[in-house]
Scaffold this motif. Structure first.
Motif, PDB file in Angstrom:
ATOM      1  N   PRO A   1       6.388   1.275  24.844  1.00 25.94           N
ATOM      2  CA  PRO A   1       7.454   2.124  25.360  1.00 25.94           C
ATOM      3  C   PRO A   1       8.796   1.937  24.651  1.00 25.94           C
ATOM      4  CG  PRO A   1       6.311   1.026  27.156  1.00 25.94           C
ATOM      5  CD  PRO A   1       5.798   0.446  25.879  1.00 25.94           C
ATOM      6  N   LEU A   2       8.961   0.854  23.929  1.00 21.66           N
ATOM      7  CA  LEU A   2      10.222   0.646  23.213  1.00 21.66           C
ATOM      8  C   LEU A   2      10.448   1.734  22.169  1.00 21.66           C
ATOM      9  CD1 LEU A   2      10.084  -3.219  22.673  1.00 21.66           C
ATOM     10  CD2 LEU A   2      11.296  -1.946  24.447  1.00 21.66           C
ATOM     11  N   ASN A   3       9.372   2.389  21.716  1.00 22.43           N
ATOM     12  CA  ASN A   3       9.503   3.493  20.776  1.00 22.43           C
ATOM     13  C   ASN A   3      10.333   4.625  21.366  1.00 22.43           C
ATOM     14  OD1 ASN A   3       7.709   2.787  18.427  1.00 22.43           O
ATOM     15  ND2 ASN A   3       6.261   2.543  20.099  1.00 22.43           N
ATOM     16  N   TYR A   4      10.227   4.821  22.655  1.00 22.09           N
ATOM     17  CA  TYR A   4      10.962   5.894  23.306  1.00 22.09           C
ATOM     18  C   TYR A   4      12.382   5.486  23.679  1.00 22.09           C
ATOM     19  CZ  TYR A   4       6.474   8.132  23.341  1.00 22.09           C
ATOM     20  OH  TYR A   4       5.280   8.683  22.939  1.00 22.09           O
ATOM     21  N   MET A   5      12.726   4.231  23.430  1.00 21.90           N
ATOM     22  CA  MET A   5      14.082   3.748  23.666  1.00 21.90           C
ATOM     23  C   MET A   5      14.839   3.576  22.358  1.00 21.90           C
ATOM     24  SD  MET A   5      13.560   0.947  26.602  1.00 21.90           S
ATOM     25  CE  MET A   5      12.238   1.092  27.748  1.00 21.90           C
ATOM     26  N   GLY A   6      14.293   4.109  21.280  1.00 23.47           N
ATOM     27  CA  GLY A   6      14.995   4.079  20.005  1.00 23.47           C
ATOM     28  C   GLY A   6      14.407   3.151  18.966  1.00 23.47           C
ATOM     29  N   ALA A   7      13.412   2.371  19.311  1.00 26.78           N
ATOM     30  CA  ALA A   7      12.803   1.475  18.325  1.00 26.78           C
ATOM     31  C   ALA A   7      12.002   2.308  17.327  1.00 26.78           C
ATOM     32  CB  ALA A   7      11.894   0.462  19.004  1.00 26.78           C
ATOM     33  N   ASN A   8      12.174   2.024  16.063  1.00 27.78           N
ATOM     34  CA  ASN A   8      11.408   2.693  15.019  1.00 27.78           C
ATOM     35  C   ASN A   8      10.963   1.612  14.033  1.00 27.78           C
ATOM     36  OD1 ASN A   8      10.199   4.548  13.399  1.00 27.78           O
ATOM     37  ND2 ASN A   8      12.093   5.392  12.563  1.00 27.78           N
ATOM     38  N   PRO A   9       9.948   0.849  14.413  1.00 32.32           N
ATOM     39  CA  PRO A   9       9.560  -0.285  13.578  1.00 32.32           C
ATOM     40  C   PRO A   9       8.979   0.146  12.241  1.00 32.32           C
ATOM     41  CG  PRO A   9       7.996   0.011  15.364  1.00 32.32           C
ATOM     42  CD  PRO A   9       9.102   0.983  15.586  1.00 32.32           C
ATOM     43  N   ARG A  10       9.413  -0.519  11.195  1.00 34.50           N
ATOM     44  CA  ARG A  10       8.897  -0.286   9.849  1.00 34.50           C
ATOM     45  C   ARG A  10       8.735  -1.647   9.187  1.00 34.50           C
ATOM     46  NH1 ARG A  10       7.944   4.994   8.957  1.00 34.50           N
ATOM     47  NH2 ARG A  10       9.510   6.353   9.815  1.00 34.50           N
ATOM     48  N   ILE A  11       7.685  -1.772   8.420  1.00 30.31           N
ATOM     49  CA  ILE A  11       7.438  -3.014   7.697  1.00 30.31           C
ATOM     50  C   ILE A  11       7.207  -2.675   6.240  1.00 30.31           C
ATOM     51  CG2 ILE A  11       5.823  -4.921   7.382  1.00 30.31           C
ATOM     52  CD1 ILE A  11       5.391  -4.967  10.331  1.00 30.31           C
ATOM     53  N   SER A  12       7.785  -3.474   5.379  1.00 23.71           N
ATOM     54  CA  SER A  12       7.497  -3.308   3.953  1.00 23.71           C
ATOM     55  C   SER A  12       6.879  -4.605   3.454  1.00 23.71           C
ATOM     56  CB  SER A  12       8.770  -2.980   3.180  1.00 23.71           C
ATOM     57  OG  SER A  12       9.688  -4.035   3.294  1.00 23.71           O
ATOM     58  N   CYS A  13       5.815  -4.469   2.707  1.00 27.56           N
ATOM     59  CA  CYS A  13       5.178  -5.649   2.158  1.00 27.56           C
ATOM     60  C   CYS A  13       4.542  -5.278   0.822  1.00 27.56           C
ATOM     61  CB  CYS A  13       4.125  -6.227   3.105  1.00 27.56           C
ATOM     62  SG  CYS A  13       2.765  -5.103   3.469  1.00 27.56           S
ATOM     63  N   GLU A  14       4.482  -6.241  -0.040  1.00 26.47           N
ATOM     64  CA  GLU A  14       3.855  -6.039  -1.330  1.00 26.47           C
ATOM     65  C   GLU A  14       2.864  -7.160  -1.558  1.00 26.47           C
ATOM     66  OE1 GLU A  14       6.408  -5.280  -4.619  1.00 26.47           O
ATOM     67  OE2 GLU A  14       7.851  -4.203  -3.381  1.00 26.47           O
ATOM     68  N   LEU A  15       1.669  -6.783  -1.896  1.00 22.61           N
ATOM     69  CA  LEU A  15       0.652  -7.770  -2.194  1.00 22.61           C
ATOM     70  C   LEU A  15       0.776  -8.199  -3.643  1.00 22.61           C
ATOM     71  CD1 LEU A  15      -2.392  -6.097  -0.443  1.00 22.61           C
ATOM     72  CD2 LEU A  15      -1.052  -8.007   0.379  1.00 22.61           C
ATOM     73  N   PRO A  16       0.538  -9.457  -3.938  1.00 19.59           N
ATOM     74  CA  PRO A  16       0.622  -9.894  -5.342  1.00 19.59           C
ATOM     75  C   PRO A  16      -0.517  -9.272  -6.141  1.00 19.59           C
ATOM     76  CG  PRO A  16      -0.161 -11.662  -3.917  1.00 19.59           C
ATOM     77  CD  PRO A  16       0.210 -10.532  -3.037  1.00 19.59           C
ATOM     78  N   THR A  17      -0.206  -8.958  -7.379  1.00 16.44           N
ATOM     79  CA  THR A  17      -1.243  -8.402  -8.252  1.00 16.44           C
ATOM     80  C   THR A  17      -2.017  -9.543  -8.890  1.00 16.44           C
ATOM     81  OG1 THR A  17       0.333  -8.312 -10.063  1.00 16.44           O
ATOM     82  CG2 THR A  17       0.081  -6.320  -8.750  1.00 16.44           C
ATOM     83  N   PRO A  18      -3.293  -9.367  -9.080  1.00 18.03           N
ATOM     84  CA  PRO A  18      -4.086 -10.429  -9.684  1.00 18.03           C
ATOM     85  C   PRO A  18      -3.699 -10.634 -11.153  1.00 18.03           C
ATOM     86  CG  PRO A  18      -5.465  -8.530  -9.147  1.00 18.03           C
ATOM     87  CD  PRO A  18      -4.086  -8.224  -8.702  1.00 18.03           C
ATOM     88  N   SER A  19      -3.760 -11.867 -11.581  1.00 12.94           N
ATOM     89  CA  SER A  19      -3.429 -12.159 -12.986  1.00 12.94           C
ATOM     90  C   SER A  19      -4.600 -11.760 -13.872  1.00 12.94           C
ATOM     91  CB  SER A  19      -3.111 -13.640 -13.161  1.00 12.94           C
ATOM     92  OG  SER A  19      -4.208 -14.415 -12.778  1.00 12.94           O
ATOM     93  N   ARG A  20      -4.306 -11.530 -15.112  1.00 12.60           N
ATOM     94  CA  ARG A  20      -5.350 -11.135 -16.067  1.00 12.60           C
ATOM     95  C   ARG A  20      -5.816 -12.287 -16.883  1.00 12.60           C
ATOM     96  NH1 ARG A  20      -3.793  -5.265 -18.389  1.00 12.60           N
ATOM     97  NH2 ARG A  20      -3.910  -4.222 -16.384  1.00 12.60           N
TER      98      ARG A  20
END
Length: 65
Positions: A46-65
Motif C-alpha cells: 500500500p505504500l505505493n499509493y502513498m507516493g512510494a515509487n521504488p526503483r533499484i539499479s544494479c549492474e552485474l559484473p561481466t565475466p573476464s575473458r
C-alpha cells in the motif's frame, strides 16, 4: 497468527496490483534492476499509493575473458 498472515497476503496483493497498474507484468524482466524493482514494488504494498515509487539499479559484473 492467522490475522497476521491474512494481513501479509492482503499487503502483497495490493503491491501486485500496483505493479500491474504500472505495467511491470507486460513482459519478462530484462535485467536484475527490472526484476528487483518489480519485487520491491510488490513488497512495498500500500505504500505505493502513498507516493512510494521504488526503483533499484544494479549492474552485474561481466565475466573476464
Amino acid at each position: 497468527m492467522r490475522i497476521l498472515g491474512t494481513l501479509i497476503v492482503i499487503w502483497l496483493i495490493i503491491g501486485g496490483v500496483a505493479a500491474w497498474q504500472r505495467g511491470y507484468f507486460g513482459s519478462a524482466p530484462g535485467n536484475c534492476a527490472e526484476a528487483s524493482t518489480i519485487a520491491l514494488t510488490i513488497a512495498a504494498g500500500p505504500l505505493n499509493y502513498m507516493g512510494a515509487n521504488p526503483r533499484i539499479s544494479c549492474e552485474l559484473p561481466t565475466p573476464s575473458r
